[in-house]
Design an enzyme around this catalytic site. Structure first.
Site, PDB file in Angstrom:
ATOM      1  N   HIS A 495       0.558  -1.448   0.067  1.00 47.03           N
ATOM      2  CA  HIS A 495      -0.228   0.009  -0.230  1.00 47.03           C
ATOM      3  C   HIS A 495       0.507   1.240   0.106  1.00 47.03           C
ATOM      4  O   HIS A 495       2.281   1.004   0.581  1.00 47.03           O
ATOM      5  CB  HIS A 495      -1.441  -0.408   1.577  1.00 47.03           C
ATOM      6  CG  HIS A 495      -0.637  -0.120   2.724  1.00 47.03           C
ATOM      7  ND1 HIS A 495       0.134   1.553   2.908  1.00 47.03           N
ATOM      8  CD2 HIS A 495       0.015  -0.998   3.416  1.00 47.03           C
ATOM      9  CE1 HIS A 495       0.890   1.151   4.385  1.00 47.03           C
ATOM     10  NE2 HIS A 495       0.144  -0.497   4.472  1.00 47.03           N
ATOM     11  N   CYS A 516       3.353  -5.081   6.796  1.00 46.84           N
ATOM     12  CA  CYS A 516       3.113  -4.594   5.362  1.00 46.84           C
ATOM     13  C   CYS A 516       4.122  -3.983   4.878  1.00 46.84           C
ATOM     14  O   CYS A 516       4.939  -3.639   5.242  1.00 46.84           O
ATOM     15  CB  CYS A 516       1.686  -3.697   4.927  1.00 46.84           C
ATOM     16  SG  CYS A 516      -0.338  -4.329   5.591  1.00 46.84           S
TER      17      CYS A 516
END
Length: 541
Positions: A495, A516
């Protein structure tokens, strides 16, 4: 009418005897005169009237009719007496014959060439003893050579019982018929000897010879690996002996007291099933039908295992009656076990990256997930029907290719995330880099390392709100991103992270994410435009 013609009879005196009756006109004969009847005495007795012959006119008095018995009844009585006497005599002769032949042999009876007509068992016993006394003989034949004497045959000691046994075979009640027949009791002697010590002696000799010999083999059906199928195996001759045939030939030879008995080839055991038996061809064809079920099991078109004709043959059974049965279940179970082991999710993969770096990675949710039960059922059907051929292993989840020797089951198109280098590369179908960027991975000190393994992109929908929770369940963070591209469930992914001051190097050590892969916003947007759901992501050190 004149008096005396139809009236009371006229008295006839002695003087009238023999007188001619008076002549009447028209030739009518006169009634003969009736004798006078004395008066009945007071005692009531009827006087005896002497028989009188008919008168000259042919008349017989009524009281003389049937005075004597008819002659034909007397003849029947005499005939019956005569026949009874004849039958009695026959019965006497018959029972006398029964008694005689209960203890003696019938006329025209012989045994081994000797006349025993009318002789008693004792006399036959003596005759046999005289012949059997010093008798010896040799037996020679295939695999057998021995010398025997009467004692070995059990004849010298048992000739009395032999004679008694031969007589017992006769039926004295049938002697009226049997006395006119010829009787050769040699066969009865053979039968007696076959059940005597001779049979035991020969049986033991045959068993010893057979232990050294080779038994014949029947033609059969067997699998020939070189031929790749079932074939008819021809019968094989042997040299073992049939004890019952040996006993029969020796016994028949010795009853004539030959000095040597040479056995014929009939004593050799023969195969009972020969190669031209139609049942063999039928069994062969039935077995080969099952071999047609040979299978090649593939994964993404590449053969991973095979069920060969050799393996199928191990589970085909031919019964003694040449019935063919095939049990596919051991093969089906083996397939199920091997297919289960073909799952590659979470497996260790070793490969070389296009730039030459050797990579070993374990874990993740990408890879093959087999449906072993469905595959086993399909294999069973193919084996049972004999259809065979190629069968693709049934999967619950597919990968790009079958695993190679290093376990790599993804193609050239994949995203390589190097945690050590803090750099990500997207390789295209031709193996060239189509996208790359520095990254910030999870912070190791807080246990928020980015999980290693082989994954695949789950979604690529763009904007999303990311929320994190503490161990106690309270909210830790909530962040909105423009591009959310998860690869581990919906919790870890790529992301944009505009809040990071820098990317790459060791920045992640102190400023790492919650797991992430943080990207510069522009790089996140580029990746979003290139990624497809299902693209492989390999995270490694």
């Amino acid at each position: 009418m004149p008096e005396g013609r139809f009236g009371a009879p006229r008295p006839v005196g002695p003087q009238a005897t023999g007188a001619m009756p008076p002549q009447h006109d028209q030739g009518t004969a006169a009634m003969p005169p009736q004798p006078s009847r004395p008066a009945i005495s007071g005692t009531g007795a009827m006087p005896v009237v002497p028989p009188m012959g008919p008168t000259s006119g042919g008349y017989v008095p009524g009281y003389q009719v049937n005075a004597r018995p008819p002659k034909k009844h007397r003849g029947l009585k005499i005939f019956g007496i005569v026949m009874a006497s004849i039958l009695g005599a026959i019965a006497l002769v018959y029972f006398a014959g029964v008694i005689v032949f209960s203890g003696r042999f019938f006329p025209q009876s012989t045994i081994i060439g000797m006349d025993i007509s009318g002789k008693t068992p004792e006399e036959v016993h003596q005759m046999l003893d005289e012949v059997l006394g010093d008798y010896t003989f040799k037996v020679e034949g295939p695999g057998l050579s021995l010398t025997l004497d009467a004692t070995d045959m059990g004849m010298a000691l048992d000739s009395q019982s032999i004679a008694d046994g031969l007589l017992a075979e006769m039926n004295p009640w049938a002697w009226p018929y049997e006395v006119f027949q010829r009787h050769d009791d040699t066969d009865d002697l053979v039968s007696t000897l076959e059940n005597s010590k001779l049979a035991d002696t020969l049986t033991a000799a045959v068993e010893e010879a057979n232990a050294r010999g080779t038994a014949p083999k029947n033609a059969t059906v067997a699998y020939d690996a070189d031929e790749g199928g079932y074939v008819v195996v021809p019968e094989e001759e042997g040299n073992t002996l049939l004890a019952d045939v040996v006993i029969d030939e020796v016994t028949r030879g010795t009853v004539n007291f030959a000095p040597k008995v040479t056995l014929s080839d009939a004593v050799l055991a023969k195969p009972t099933v020969t190669r031209d038996d139609p049942a063999l061809a039928e069994a062969r064809d039935a077995a080969n039908k099952h071999l047609g079920g040979a299978l090649s099991l593939t994964m993404a078109g590449a053969e991973k295992m095979a069920i060969t004709a050799d393996e199928i043959a191990e589970h085909i059974t031919l019964g003694d009656d040449l019935s063919v049965t095939f049990d596919p279940e051991p093969l089906v179970a083996a397939v199920k076990e091997k297919v289960n082991a073909m799952d590659t999710t979470g497996a260790t993969r070793t490969f070389t990256r296009p730039d030459g770096k050797a990579v070993t990675v374990k874990g993740g949710d990408y890879g093959w997930i087999t449906d072993s039960q469905a595959t086993a059922d399909a294999v069973r059907e193919a084996l049972t029907s004999g259809a065979g051929g190629t069968l693709e292993i049934i999967m619950k989840q597919n990968a790009a290719q079958a695993p190679d020797e290093g376990g790599r089951d993804f193609g050239t198109r994949y995203i390589d995330v190097d945690l050590t280098e803090q750099h990500a590369r997207f390789y295209g179908e031709d193996g060239a880099i189509i996208w790359e960027s520095d990254i910030v991975s999870g912070k190791p000190a807080d246990g928020r390392d980015t999980p290693q393994g082989t994954y695949y992109i789950k979604t690529n929908d763009g904007k999303s709100v990311l929320r994190g929770y503490k161990p106690d369940g309270t909210k830790d963070y909530e962040t909105e991103v423009e591009f959310w591209m998860p690869f581990k469930d919906n919790s870890v992914g790529f992301h944009d992270a505009g809040w990071q001051e820098k990317f790459g190097g060791d920045w992640y050590v102190e400023h790492g994410s919650h797991g992430c892969i943080n990207l510069p916003p522009d790089k996140a947007e580029e990746l979003h435009g290139l990624l497809s759901v299902g693209d492989v992501v390999v995270v490694h050190e």
